[in-house]
Design a protein around this motif. Structure first.
Motif: not given
Length: 216
Positions: A16-22, A101-104, A107-114, A127-134
């Motif tokens: 799935g990750v490979r398909a997103i990045m392709s 950190f990217v949440l599995k 949003d697939p866009g988060d993976l590309m952005a990361a 964003p969910p990870v950042a919110r948890w930290v806050l």
């Protein structure tokens, strides 16, 4: 071209990750691994710009693998793939020096952005990870962050805010109308004054200090 080594013990997740990045012609998966030992071997062999590691893997978990990569291939930025419920690993990963950190389940866009941010020397938190930290910061930590930020110059605070929003040095340079080398000097000074080693750690100080209440 951004080379990526992908490590996850679930073959369907890797597919799935490979398909997103392709979808991005500038990103290519140069190696895959199903456990931490294989992950380190693949990184050392291929020397990718980015390594995507699942936190929980057999033989060697993602944190231990990330620590080895930071020692053996420091030019490779490590981004952790995480799930809700694995929050206890975040502090340890930051100490290791991961770039994001990217949440599995995010949003697939988060993976590309990361991947893009890490490849460019930046940092990224889903964003969910950042919110948890806050949400889990205590008041003393926030006060301490504000005090540390107050010691920065106005320009350094501006650069820190942009780091916190995930901007790379090149984008910050364009935003501020200065040379990339000047931005690097500011970033190095910010990290030194804050006593942090990585951009993710600097970004968390920006979160703690309330610098990210407005857009970049």
């Amino acid at each position: 071209m951004i080379g990526v080594v992908l490590a996850d013990d679930e073959s369907m997740m890797r597919a799935g990750v490979r398909a997103i990045m392709s979808a991005d012609p500038q990103i290519t998966v140069v190696g895959e691994a199903a456990d931490g030992h294989q992950a380190v071997e693949q990184v050392v062999r291929h020397r990718p710009r980015v390594a995507l590691f699942d936190i929980r893997m057999p033989r060697m978990d993602g944190l231990a693998a990330a620590a080895r990569v930071r020692r053996q291939a420091p030019e490779t930025a490590v981004v952790m793939l995480t799930l809700f419920g694995e929050d206890a690993y975040i502090a340890s990963a930051l100490d290791i020096g991961v770039s994001g950190f990217v949440l599995k389940t995010g949003d697939p866009g988060d993976l590309m952005a990361a991947v893009r941010a890490a490849a460019a020397g930046g940092a990224f938190l889903s964003p969910p990870v950042a919110r948890w930290v806050l949400d889990h910061l205590d008041g003393s930590r926030s006060r301490g962050a504000r005090e540390r930020v107050e010691a920065l110059s106005p320009r350094e605070r501006e650069v820190l805010s942009l780091i916190g929003h995930g901007l790379t040095n090149a984008v910050i340079a364009q935003r501020l109308g200065v040379a990339a080398s000047t931005v690097k000097t500011h970033v190095d000074a910010v990290r030194a004054r804050l006593g942090v080693r990585t951009r993710v750690q600097a970004a968390l100080v920006a979160y703690d200090a309330g610098l990210l209440d407005t857009g970049p």
